[in-house]
Design a protein around this motif. Structure first.
Motif, mmCIF file in Angstrom:
data_model
loop_
_atom_site.group_PDB
_atom_site.id
_atom_site.type_symbol
_atom_site.label_atom_id
_atom_site.label_comp_id
_atom_site.label_asym_id
_atom_site.label_seq_id
_atom_site.Cartn_x
_atom_site.Cartn_y
_atom_site.Cartn_z
ATOM 1 N N SER A 168 18.801 36.638 26.356
ATOM 2 C CA SER A 168 19.467 35.866 25.372
ATOM 3 C C SER A 168 19.132 36.561 23.833
ATOM 4 C CB SER A 168 19.123 34.323 25.354
ATOM 5 O OG SER A 168 19.620 33.652 24.493
ATOM 6 N N ARG A 170 18.163 39.299 23.187
ATOM 7 C CA ARG A 170 18.378 40.677 23.081
ATOM 8 C C ARG A 170 20.066 40.903 22.833
ATOM 9 N NH1 ARG A 170 18.035 43.575 28.336
ATOM 10 N NH2 ARG A 170 18.902 45.362 27.622
ATOM 11 N N VAL A 171 21.199 39.807 23.494
ATOM 12 C CA VAL A 171 22.343 39.734 23.171
ATOM 13 C C VAL A 171 22.551 39.186 21.721
ATOM 14 C CG1 VAL A 171 24.521 38.728 23.782
ATOM 15 C CG2 VAL A 171 23.018 38.926 25.585
ATOM 16 N N PHE A 172 21.839 38.618 21.048
ATOM 17 C CA PHE A 172 21.875 38.254 19.741
ATOM 18 C C PHE A 172 21.314 39.293 18.880
ATOM 19 C CE2 PHE A 172 21.625 33.743 21.328
ATOM 20 C CZ PHE A 172 23.053 33.680 21.093
ATOM 21 N N GLY A 173 20.924 40.581 19.439
ATOM 22 C CA GLY A 173 20.685 41.693 18.726
ATOM 23 C C GLY A 173 19.441 42.053 18.540
#
Lengths: 273, 368
Positions: A168, A170-173
């Motif tokens: 999660s 990682r997907v937000f950067g």
């Protein structure tokens, strides 16, 4: 209550009393003997005095040795926690063939590494590295001995953290270091606190490693200095030993209470997944 | 904007497990799109590959105008809501919602502001200082949605968004999610194994099996014209009844009855060749009583009360089983001899391999 049950109950309480006394007596000695004018090997109501501490302060290495212990144990604690956390995280997340075997092998070997059996090779290794009479050498040897068990325990904490938390982030950067700092380490915090205290207590109580690797008496830690409070005939200098014991024990107790209060050995509840 | 274009996407896991097999798919901008299939069909892998959590073995993914195939997850401008919501247990609701902004180095004050605004939009005011562990499942889901919305992505990815909610809450959340998606107008892809969820929420559905696309269409198309027997079996609350039949010179021999094929299925093209076929009938389109030429004699074996409707399972003299869904109160008793009449326009014919034979003009989804 039937007579048999009553007797059983009495027997049980007596047993508990004996066990409690067995563990409590040394503790009682530790808090009374230092303040006794004539401490012996028995527990008794002391003739109150602080004279033992005054005599201890005349000993040249007593207080510097406590500082040395803080340096050695603190160093080992930091290294064990940092490297333990990183290694456990990697082992928990990356599929290494034979991961279980590696872990158990390390754990098995670690009980030998700092043990008496390995002292000669360790001495030789440190000699070759030029780390004899160097605090760094002691810290490294202690860290090496504690790391496998630390990794083993911390890996369990890392395994318990769902991967989706990291994904999660990682997907937000979030970058890998951000994932570690924001998500993984805070969640593993109870485990890290446990390992830090455990590593500190172990390194604090070390005698053999420091005794063998350090020559300079200004560098020796408290555990080794304790050993010098004997007369040449091998007679224990109880006034000094008792006073020093209490000073030696206090930091660890204080640290334990602090960590338990501050970080707690708790875990925030998750949800079903 | 937020169109997602997938070309020849293949994902092979180590050990030669092919999770996605040369997949082509375009998800339109603003569409609510469902990836539907049984477990292990590759739908979750597809979603994770779009998110960048899995690396494609070959093929390309475009989001909007950008080729994101090689990009890291954070650069793709998508937000994902995980099945377990993946809320950070050590952060407050407010910090959770604002986490994407923290990564973008937005200052603390505006982060709290955004969290409060987005949270309020989802009815989370008053909960912002709590920790996720103190919230109910429905509230946790809304926090996860708020966190996804806070980063204003060009696409949302939902992995089984409703599966962690209990049955009653699930229906509420379904309506809520559909309304929210409609209101935001952001391209949304969600994965589900529940066909009812997909039919209810999605604008379009992709039915997947073994890493390939079986059928792509609107819920009405998928429901009324399953392209093969796999999709036909998978879609529908009560499974489609499948009867073996024989097609001989324009006549269908099925369940002990003979039907003029003309009556059941009107072909626009050349007549199909003779041979064994499979007749598919949804229980929703079988009536009790003799209506028209497709009437079958049967004995009622099982009566299941579903509330407003009753599911009948009947057996014909030839041993075939036929199901019918009838309004509550009109059901015959167990053991009763009845006549069952499938609605001719809703009957589908599949060939031996299970492919749909009925031409598209036949079963246009007109209100029955």
């Amino acid at each position: 209550m039937s007579p048999q049950a009553f007797l059983r109950r009495v027997g049980f309480v007596l047993f508990l009393a004996v066990v409690t006394a067995f563990w409590a007596l040394p503790m009682l000695w530790l808090v009374t003997a230092p303040f006794d004018a004539h401490p012996g090997l028995t527990v008794r109501w002391p003739e109150w005095t602080l004279d033992n501490f005054r005599r201890l302060s005349e000993s040249p290495y007593a207080f510097s040795s406590l500082r040395n212990s803080v340096l050695l144990a603190g160093g080992a604690m930091i290294l064990v926690t940092v490297f333990g956390a990183l290694a456990a995280y990697a082992l928990s997340r990356v599929h290494v063939p034979g991961r279980g075997a590696i872990l158990y092998g390390m754990l098995l070997l670690s009980s030998i590494v700092t043990g008496t059996a390995a002292m000669v090779p360790i001495f030789q290794l440190m000699f070759t590295l030029g780390l004899i009479d160097d605090r760094t050498g002691v810290i490294l040897v202690l860290t090496g001995g504690l790391l496998p068990a630390a990794i083993f325990v911390l890996k369990d904490f890392m395994d318990a953290t769902p991967r989706s938390y990291e994904e999660s982030a990682r997907v937000f950067g979030a970058s890998p270091t951000q994932v570690l700092r924001h998500v993984v380490l805070p969640i593993a915090r109870p485990g890290l606190a446990t390992i830090a205290v455990w590593a500190l207590v172990n390194a604090w109580g070390d005698f053999l490693t420091a005794y063998i690797l350090l020559r300079d008496p200004t560098k020796t830690p408290a555990g080794v200095v304790m050993y010098t409070f004997y007369s040449e005939g091998g007679q224990a200098n109880l006034p000094l030993i008792s006073a020093f014991s209490v000073l030696y024990a206090l930091p660890v107790v204080v640290l334990y209470i602090f960590v338990s209060r501050r970080y707690g050995f708790r875990f925030h509840g998750g949800i079903k997944s | 904007m937020g169109e997602i274009r997938i070309e020849g996407l293949t994902k092979v896991y180590s050990g030669n497990v092919t999770a996605l097999d040369r997949l082509d798919l375009t998800i339109n901008d603003g569409e609510f799109f469902a990836l539907l299939g049984p477990s292990g069909c590759g739908k979750t892998t597809l979603l994770r590959t779009i998110a960048g959590l899995e690396v494609a073995t070959s093929g390309r993914i475009h989001i909007g105008e950008r080729d994101v195939t090689k990009m890291s997850p954070g650069d793709r401008d998508v937000a994902m809501v995980f099945q377990d919501y993946a809320l950070f247990p050590h952060m407050t609701v407010s910090d959770n919602i604002a986490y994407p902004l923290r990564i973008r180095k937005v200052d603390q004050a505006s982060r709290a502001q955004t969290a409060a605004r987005v949270g309020a939009g989802l009815g989370l005011n008053g909960l912002l200082e709590r920790r996720p562990g103190e919230l109910s499942g429905g509230q946790q889901q809304r926090v996860a949605l708020a966190r996804a919305m806070a980063c204003e992505p060009s696409a949302f990815l939902f992995d089984e968004p409703l599966s962690n909610l209990d049955a009653r809450l699930r229906l509420e959340a379904r309506t809520f999610l559909k309304g929210l998606q409609h209101q935001l107008g952001v391209t949304t892809v969600f994965v589900t194994h529940d066909q009812a969820e997909a039919l209810a929420m999605a604008d379009r559905i992709a039915v997947m099996e073994a890493g390939r696309l079986r059928q792509l269409g609107t819920p009405a198309e998928i429901f009324h014209r399953p392209i093969d027997t796999f999709v036909a079996n998978f879609i529908g609350s009560a499974p489609m009844t499948m009867l073996d039949a024989d097609l001989v010179r324009g006549r269908l021999y099925v369940a002990g009855t003979t039907i003029e094929q003309e009556v059941a299925v009107r072909w626009s093209g050349p007549d199909p060749s003779d041979g064994p076929v499979v007749l598919g009938i949804r229980p929703e389109y079988v009536r009790v009583g003799a209506f028209g030429p497709m009437t079958v004699q049967a004995t009622i074996r099982i009566v299941e009360n579903l509330g407003a409707t009753v599911l009948l399972t009947a057996e014909t003299a030839s041993g075939d089983r036929l199901q019918a869904l009838v309004p509550d109160g009109t059901q015959p008793a167990v053991g009763a001899q009845v006549e069952l009449s499938p609605v001719a326009e809703r009957v589908l014919l599949y060939d031996e391999e299970g492919h749909l034979m009925t031409p598209a003009t036949q079963a246009a989804p007109a209100p029955a």
